[in-house]
Motif scaffolding. Sequence first.
Motif, PDB file in Angstrom:
ATOM      1  N   HIS A  50       0.809  -1.226   0.000  1.00  0.00           N
ATOM      2  CA  HIS A  50       0.000   0.000   0.000  1.00  0.00           C
ATOM      3  C   HIS A  50       0.837   1.269   0.000  1.00  0.00           C
ATOM      4  O   HIS A  50       0.355   2.344   0.331  1.00  0.00           O
ATOM      5  CB  HIS A  50      -1.010  -0.040   1.151  1.00  0.00           C
ATOM      6  N   HIS A 122     -11.122   4.093  -0.417  1.00  0.00           N
ATOM      7  CA  HIS A 122      -9.957   3.780   0.424  1.00  0.00           C
ATOM      8  C   HIS A 122      -9.076   2.829  -0.357  1.00  0.00           C
ATOM      9  O   HIS A 122      -9.504   1.756  -0.752  1.00  0.00           O
ATOM     10  CB  HIS A 122     -10.398   3.142   1.746  1.00  0.00           C
ATOM     11  N   SER A 124      -5.638   2.298   0.678  1.00  0.00           N
ATOM     12  CA  SER A 124      -4.387   2.258   1.433  1.00  0.00           C
ATOM     13  C   SER A 124      -4.463   1.246   2.563  1.00  0.00           C
ATOM     14  O   SER A 124      -5.450   0.535   2.736  1.00  0.00           O
ATOM     15  CB  SER A 124      -4.100   3.651   1.977  1.00  0.00           C
ATOM     16  N   ALA A 125      -3.380   1.213   3.356  1.00  0.00           N
ATOM     17  CA  ALA A 125      -3.392   0.446   4.607  1.00  0.00           C
ATOM     18  C   ALA A 125      -4.278   1.185   5.611  1.00  0.00           C
ATOM     19  O   ALA A 125      -4.500   2.395   5.498  1.00  0.00           O
ATOM     20  CB  ALA A 125      -1.972   0.329   5.137  1.00  0.00           C
ATOM     21  N   LEU A 126      -4.716   0.435   6.620  1.00  0.00           N
ATOM     22  CA  LEU A 126      -5.644   1.017   7.599  1.00  0.00           C
ATOM     23  C   LEU A 126      -4.935   1.534   8.854  1.00  0.00           C
ATOM     24  O   LEU A 126      -5.480   2.374   9.567  1.00  0.00           O
ATOM     25  CB  LEU A 126      -6.659  -0.073   7.983  1.00  0.00           C
ATOM     26  N   THR A 162     -11.655  -7.440   0.634  1.00  0.00           N
ATOM     27  CA  THR A 162     -10.604  -7.990   1.495  1.00  0.00           C
ATOM     28  C   THR A 162     -10.684  -7.396   2.902  1.00  0.00           C
ATOM     29  O   THR A 162      -9.906  -7.762   3.801  1.00  0.00           O
ATOM     30  CB  THR A 162      -9.218  -7.754   0.868  1.00  0.00           C
ATOM     31  N   PRO A 164     -10.277  -5.074   5.696  1.00  0.00           N
ATOM     32  CA  PRO A 164      -9.392  -5.108   6.853  1.00  0.00           C
ATOM     33  C   PRO A 164     -10.011  -4.533   8.130  1.00  0.00           C
ATOM     34  O   PRO A 164     -10.971  -3.753   8.083  1.00  0.00           O
ATOM     35  CB  PRO A 164      -8.213  -4.242   6.407  1.00  0.00           C
ATOM     36  N   ASP A 180      -3.271  -4.503  12.056  1.00  0.00           N
ATOM     37  CA  ASP A 180      -4.006  -4.096  10.853  1.00  0.00           C
ATOM     38  C   ASP A 180      -3.993  -5.287   9.912  1.00  0.00           C
ATOM     39  O   ASP A 180      -2.940  -5.650   9.392  1.00  0.00           O
ATOM     40  CB  ASP A 180      -3.280  -2.900  10.218  1.00  0.00           C
ATOM     41  N   ALA A 182      -6.158  -7.780   6.849  1.00  0.00           N
ATOM     42  CA  ALA A 182      -7.270  -8.096   5.956  1.00  0.00           C
ATOM     43  C   ALA A 182      -8.069  -9.254   6.552  1.00  0.00           C
ATOM     44  O   ALA A 182      -7.535 -10.053   7.334  1.00  0.00           O
ATOM     45  CB  ALA A 182      -6.721  -8.496   4.582  1.00  0.00           C
ATOM     46  N   ARG A 305       7.232 -11.882  17.993  1.00  0.00           N
ATOM     47  CA  ARG A 305       7.112 -10.422  17.936  1.00  0.00           C
ATOM     48  C   ARG A 305       5.635 -10.049  17.974  1.00  0.00           C
ATOM     49  O   ARG A 305       4.758 -10.899  17.778  1.00  0.00           O
ATOM     50  CB  ARG A 305       7.752  -9.881  16.675  1.00  0.00           C
ATOM     51  N   GLY A 308       2.980  -4.788  14.436  1.00  0.00           N
ATOM     52  CA  GLY A 308       3.487  -3.414  14.453  1.00  0.00           C
ATOM     53  C   GLY A 308       4.991  -3.355  14.661  1.00  0.00           C
ATOM     54  O   GLY A 308       5.636  -2.380  14.256  1.00  0.00           O
ATOM     55  N   ARG A 310       7.437  -5.010  13.274  1.00  0.00           N
ATOM     56  CA  ARG A 310       8.179  -4.978  11.993  1.00  0.00           C
ATOM     57  C   ARG A 310       8.131  -3.566  11.397  1.00  0.00           C
ATOM     58  O   ARG A 310       9.133  -3.039  10.914  1.00  0.00           O
ATOM     59  CB  ARG A 310       7.563  -5.994  11.008  1.00  0.00           C
TER      60      ARG A 310
HETATM   61  P1  NDP Z   1      -0.345  -8.993   7.252  1.00  0.00           P
HETATM   62  O1  NDP Z   1      -0.874 -10.373   7.279  1.00  0.00           O
HETATM   63  O2  NDP Z   1       0.948  -8.729   6.612  1.00  0.00           O
HETATM   64  O3  NDP Z   1      -0.227  -8.436   8.745  1.00  0.00           O
HETATM   65  C1  NDP Z   1      -1.367  -8.364   9.552  1.00  0.00           C
HETATM   66  C2  NDP Z   1      -0.998  -7.907  10.949  1.00  0.00           C
HETATM   67  O4  NDP Z   1      -0.287  -8.968  11.599  1.00  0.00           O
HETATM   68  C3  NDP Z   1      -0.077  -6.697  10.978  1.00  0.00           C
HETATM   69  O5  NDP Z   1      -0.432  -5.881  12.063  1.00  0.00           O
HETATM   70  C4  NDP Z   1       1.304  -7.317  11.156  1.00  0.00           C
HETATM   71  O6  NDP Z   1       2.231  -6.469  11.799  1.00  0.00           O
HETATM   72  C5  NDP Z   1       0.982  -8.518  12.009  1.00  0.00           C
HETATM   73  N1  NDP Z   1       1.914  -9.613  11.827  1.00  0.00           N
HETATM   74  C6  NDP Z   1       2.346 -10.142  10.650  1.00  0.00           C
HETATM   75  N2  NDP Z   1       3.168 -11.178  10.893  1.00  0.00           N
HETATM   76  C7  NDP Z   1       3.264 -11.294  12.239  1.00  0.00           C
HETATM   77  C8  NDP Z   1       3.956 -12.175  13.109  1.00  0.00           C
HETATM   78  N3  NDP Z   1       4.741 -13.130  12.630  1.00  0.00           N
HETATM   79  N4  NDP Z   1       3.809 -12.014  14.436  1.00  0.00           N
HETATM   80  C9  NDP Z   1       3.024 -11.032  14.932  1.00  0.00           C
HETATM   81  N5  NDP Z   1       2.348 -10.165  14.168  1.00  0.00           N
HETATM   82  C10 NDP Z   1       2.457 -10.302  12.835  1.00  0.00           C
HETATM   83  O7  NDP Z   1      -1.438  -7.982   6.669  1.00  0.00           O
HETATM   84  P2  NDP Z   1      -2.534  -8.238   5.549  1.00  0.00           P
HETATM   85  O8  NDP Z   1      -1.849  -8.905   4.424  1.00  0.00           O
HETATM   86  O9  NDP Z   1      -3.719  -8.881   6.135  1.00  0.00           O
HETATM   87  O10 NDP Z   1      -2.898  -6.739   5.134  1.00  0.00           O
HETATM   88  C11 NDP Z   1      -1.900  -5.930   4.532  1.00  0.00           C
HETATM   89  C12 NDP Z   1      -2.363  -4.519   4.420  1.00  0.00           C
HETATM   90  O11 NDP Z   1      -3.359  -4.426   3.424  1.00  0.00           O
HETATM   91  C13 NDP Z   1      -2.975  -3.924   5.684  1.00  0.00           C
HETATM   92  O12 NDP Z   1      -2.300  -2.725   5.974  1.00  0.00           O
HETATM   93  C14 NDP Z   1      -4.420  -3.635   5.314  1.00  0.00           C
HETATM   94  O13 NDP Z   1      -4.980  -2.497   5.911  1.00  0.00           O
HETATM   95  C15 NDP Z   1      -4.303  -3.450   3.813  1.00  0.00           C
HETATM   96  N6  NDP Z   1      -5.574  -3.677   3.165  1.00  0.00           N
HETATM   97  C16 NDP Z   1      -6.295  -2.597   2.749  1.00  0.00           C
HETATM   98  C17 NDP Z   1      -7.537  -2.777   2.172  1.00  0.00           C
HETATM   99  C18 NDP Z   1      -8.376  -1.625   1.786  1.00  0.00           C
HETATM  100  O14 NDP Z   1      -9.506  -1.825   1.383  1.00  0.00           O
HETATM  101  N7  NDP Z   1      -7.906  -0.405   1.873  1.00  0.00           N
HETATM  102  C19 NDP Z   1      -8.080  -4.114   1.952  1.00  0.00           C
HETATM  103  C20 NDP Z   1      -7.245  -5.174   2.482  1.00  0.00           C
HETATM  104  C21 NDP Z   1      -6.032  -4.955   3.042  1.00  0.00           C
HETATM  105  P3  NDP Z   1       3.422  -5.746  10.956  1.00  0.00           P
HETATM  106  O15 NDP Z   1       2.743  -4.702  10.123  1.00  0.00           O
HETATM  107  O16 NDP Z   1       4.352  -5.196  11.989  1.00  0.00           O
HETATM  108  O17 NDP Z   1       4.053  -6.819  10.107  1.00  0.00           O
END
Ligand code: NDP
Length: 339
Positions: A50, A122, A124-126, A162, A164, A180, A182, A305, A308, A310
């Motif tokens: 995003h 929208h 972007s990321a949330l 998707t 989120p 954050d 999906a 971890r 957030g 990362r």
């Molecule tokens: P991820 O599966 O990459 O991550 C989801 C959450 O889990 C994040 O907060 C992430 O933190 C955390 N996370 C990931 N791996 C670990 C781990 N190993 N241990 C602990 N926490 C973990 O995100 P998605 O693929 O589901 O979504 C990606 C982005 O896409 C989001 O920002 C979402 O808002 C955006 N999106 C936007 C849409 C829209 O309509 N605008 C629609 C769908 C998605 P960290 O970030 O620190 O890795």
Amino acid sequence: MTKAADIHLSYADLVALLQKIFVKNGVSENNAKILAENCASCERDGSISHGIFRMAGYVSSLNSGWVDGKAVPEVEDVGPAFVRVDAKGGFTQPAMLAARPLLIEKVRQNGVAVLAIRRSHHFSALWPDVEPFADEGFVALSVVNSMACVVPHGGKTAVFGTNPVAFASPRAGAAPFVFDQASSAIAHGDVQIAARAGHELKPGMGVDRDGQPTNDPKAILDGGALLPFGGHKGNSIALMVEILSAALTGGYFSGEFDWSGHKGAQTPFTGQFFIVIDPARGGNDVFAERVAGICDLVLEAGQERLPGDRRHVTRAKAETDGIPLSAENYKKLKALADT
Ligand code: NDP
Ligand code: PYC
């Protein structure tokens, strides 16, 4: 292996470049600044699906006439703890920021308030939408629906976006706790990135146009669909997001809007919902310490971890070294800004 970056830009320089692209493509100065800061923050934090990856899609949508980059949102005070915004076919981020002062005033007065945004795009990321509330001491939850590309659990036709969910809470002694995610098994943006890179997906992410399970991202994008994460459980979350973001706000469901007349449109035209809470009303003056405590327990129990973490590591590195970009991506951005 990740390719080394060719260029490093400061956050301010990336914002300026993105703002120029938005303005060139019909976005008002005010909205362009908001969108540029949002997109640059995603790139800075390593939310790659995003960040600048989305700029071509923003430009394409703007030029198709599908989204109004100059929209001026209309904020309505509709109850002691309820703020409503008509985004007038523009992006949600300026709509949210226009409503923010009234929303915060209501949260301070009542301990809780909700914000319902409709007729909004929208793309972007949330997390950038909720994290600033936690920086100010509030707990915030937001949901947004998108475009129909997710089949319900056991279903055949894409109904959900998707969709989120993002949550942010103050945490003593550390950055706010923020997640954050999906409600699909994978974000659509990551499917596009995998398709471009020629990578297979892990099993269980999507189906092809015949409804058969596939690990091929191109088959998912070419008439196929994604699955909710976690079977029926993710399915219910996706459904809840449709209810809160569309039914409650007066926006469109993910499968309801018709963008077929706007060739190149990519930004979903839906709604977004927020709940913001003042944790001081819980009568617990050690709320932020309690949050830190449960986060510590999770790590002590063996979770590698927290969500957030990362992003914050990536952000800190970008603040020191600049935001890494490949020469190819930088060239693409310059071309969008200069043509
Ligand atoms: P991820 O599966 O990459 O991550 C989801 C959450 O889990 C994040 O907060 C992430 O933190 C955390 N996370 C990931 N791996 C670990 C781990 N190993 N241990 C602990 N926490 C973990 O995100 P998605 O693929 O589901 O979504 C990606 C982005 O896409 C989001 O920002 C979402 O808002 C955006 N999106 C936007 C849409 C829209 O309509 N605008 C629609 C769908 C998605 P960290 O970030 O620190 O890795
Ligand atoms: O990555 O799923 C996604 C997405 C949809 C709309 C914006 N991003």
